[in-house]
Design an enzyme around this catalytic site. Structure first.
Site, short mmCIF file in Angstrom:
data_model
loop_
_atom_site.label_atom_id
_atom_site.label_comp_id
_atom_site.label_asym_id
_atom_site.label_seq_id
_atom_site.Cartn_x
_atom_site.Cartn_y
_atom_site.Cartn_z
N ARG A 58 6.89 4.71 -5.05
CA ARG A 58 5.95 4.72 -4.03
C ARG A 58 6.39 5.72 -2.81
O ARG A 58 7.80 5.91 -3.13
CB ARG A 58 5.97 3.22 -3.17
CG ARG A 58 5.12 2.12 -4.11
CD ARG A 58 5.16 0.90 -3.41
NE ARG A 58 4.91 -0.20 -4.19
CZ ARG A 58 5.36 -1.02 -5.17
NH1 ARG A 58 6.70 -0.73 -5.59
NH2 ARG A 58 4.81 -1.81 -5.90
N LYS A 93 8.62 -3.51 -3.28
CA LYS A 93 8.08 -4.52 -2.46
C LYS A 93 8.55 -5.88 -2.83
O LYS A 93 8.88 -6.17 -3.99
CB LYS A 93 6.49 -4.50 -2.78
CG LYS A 93 5.72 -3.39 -2.20
CD LYS A 93 4.24 -3.56 -2.29
CE LYS A 93 3.22 -2.49 -1.92
NZ LYS A 93 1.93 -2.35 -1.89
N HIS A 167 0.83 9.28 -3.30
CA HIS A 167 0.46 8.27 -4.26
C HIS A 167 -0.26 8.65 -5.39
O HIS A 167 -0.42 7.92 -6.55
CB HIS A 167 -0.39 7.09 -3.32
CG HIS A 167 0.07 5.74 -3.58
ND1 HIS A 167 1.29 5.15 -3.55
CD2 HIS A 167 -0.76 4.59 -4.34
CE1 HIS A 167 1.35 3.87 -3.76
NE2 HIS A 167 0.13 3.51 -4.31
N ARG A 170 2.03 8.77 -8.15
CA ARG A 170 2.11 7.43 -8.85
C ARG A 170 1.11 7.13 -9.72
O ARG A 170 1.25 6.72 -10.78
CB ARG A 170 2.58 6.53 -7.61
CG ARG A 170 2.60 5.11 -8.08
CD ARG A 170 3.11 4.36 -7.03
NE ARG A 170 2.86 2.62 -7.16
CZ ARG A 170 3.77 1.98 -7.64
NH1 ARG A 170 4.86 2.59 -8.13
NH2 ARG A 170 3.71 0.74 -7.83
N HIS A 193 5.07 -3.72 -10.38
CA HIS A 193 4.12 -4.54 -10.03
C HIS A 193 4.38 -6.26 -10.34
O HIS A 193 4.93 -6.42 -11.53
CB HIS A 193 2.75 -4.28 -10.75
CG HIS A 193 2.07 -3.03 -10.43
ND1 HIS A 193 1.19 -2.37 -10.89
CD2 HIS A 193 2.12 -2.41 -9.26
CE1 HIS A 193 0.70 -1.24 -10.21
NE2 HIS A 193 1.29 -1.33 -9.11
N TYR A 202 -5.37 0.52 -14.19
CA TYR A 202 -5.12 1.90 -14.57
C TYR A 202 -5.94 1.95 -16.10
O TYR A 202 -5.93 3.25 -16.45
CB TYR A 202 -3.49 2.22 -14.73
CG TYR A 202 -3.10 2.44 -13.48
CD1 TYR A 202 -3.44 3.50 -12.70
CD2 TYR A 202 -2.32 1.41 -12.85
CE1 TYR A 202 -2.77 3.74 -11.42
CE2 TYR A 202 -1.74 1.69 -11.59
CZ TYR A 202 -1.90 2.77 -10.75
OH TYR A 202 -1.51 2.93 -9.49
#
Length: 227
Positions: A58, A93, A167, A170, A193, A202
Site C-alpha cells: 500500500r 492495517k 494502488h 498493488r 488481507h 482479484y
C-alpha cells in the site's frame, strides 16, 4: 410504526480494481523509450515503483519504510528493508506485520537509490527523515502526494493511456500473481488481507483476463454479424 422497517437498501455494486496489463507494467518500470534513471530523484522514483509492484505494498506502507531498523530516542522503526535478504518487513492495517519478498529488479533499483540517498538529507532533516528509506527534495520523509504525482508523470511520459496511481501497482501485483500461480492464499498473505474474501476480488480480474483470451482465441466465441 415505521413503514421503512424491514426494507433493505439496494446493494452498492463493487467496482473492480484497476490493474495494469503485464505489458503496461513492464513498459512503466522499464521506462519505455526513456533514458535510464540517473538523477537521485529518478533513482528514488524507480526504487519506489519497483518496490510497490514487487511487494504489493500500500502507499502508506511504502512511505513508512525505513532503510534499516532503527531504535533511537527520536525514532523507532515499524517497517524496514532487509536488502541483504531481499525482503521488506511491513506493518500494515491493524498493526499487523508481514514479510514480503522483493524481486531482483526491485533490489537493483533499491541499491541504485541507496547509493545516492544520503545526498538528499539536509541539516534540517529530523530523526524520522534520517531513518526513512525514501526522501523528498527537502530532506524529509517523502509525502504520499509526491509519490502519486511522480508515478502519474512517469506513466504519461512512457505513453500509458490510463491514469496510474500507486494502488494500481498493488492491484497489478495481485492480478499478475494469480494469473501465474493461481494461489489465492499466498496472495492473501503477501497483500496482508485479514479476510480472504477481500483477496477474492482479484479472481474476478483473473477471470476477465481468461475471458478476453477466450474471445480472441476461440473460433466460435463471437458471432459474425450479417448485413
Amino acid at each position: 410504526r415505521n413503514p421503512a422497517h424491514g426494507v433493505r437498501a439496494p446493494r452498492i455494486p463493487h467496482s473492480l480494481p484497476k490493474a495494469l496489463s503485464v505489458d503496461q507494467a513492464q513498459a512503466l518500470l522499464d521506462r519505455s523509450q526513456l533514458p535510464p534513471a540517473e538523477t537521485p530523484v529518478e533513482r528514488r522514483d524507480m526504487a519506489m515503483f519497483e518496490i510497490l509492484y514487487s511487494g504489493g505494498l500500500r502507499l502508506s506502507e511504502l512511505i513508512g519504510l525505513d532503510w534499516q531498523p532503527v531504535r533511537a530516542p527520536g525514532h523507532v522503526s515499524h517497517s524496514w528493508i532487509l536488502a541483504g535478504e531481499g525482503e521488506a518487513v511491513v506493518r500494515g492495517k491493524g498493526g499487523k506485520t508481514r514479510i514480503v519478498p522483493l524481486g531482483r529488479q526491485a533490489l537493483t533499483a533499491l541499491h541504485a537509490w541507496l547509493e545516492v540517498r544520503d545526498g538528499m538529507l539536509t541539516p534540517k532533516s529530523d530523526e524520522d527523515a534520517r531513518a526513512a528509506l525514501f526522501l523528498g527534495e527537502r530532506g524529509q520523509r517523502i509525502s504520499p502526494r509526491v509519490v502519486q504525482l511522480r508515478l502519474q508523470a512517469l506513466a504519461q511520459r512512457v505513453g500509458l493511456p490510463l491514469h496510474v496511481h500507486p494502488h494500481s501497482l498493488r492491484h497489478s501485483f495481485a492480478s499478475h500473481l494469480l494469473q501465474s500461480a493461481q494461489d489465492l492464499r499466498a496472495v492473501q498473505e503477501l497483500l496482508g488481507h485479514a479476510n480472504i474474501s477481500t483477496t477474492q476480488i482479484y479472481t474476478r480480474l483473473d477471470f476477465q483476463h481468461l475471458a478476453a483470451s477466450y474471445d480472441q482465441a476461440h473460433p466460435r466465441a463471437k458471432r459474425k454479424t450479417e448485413n
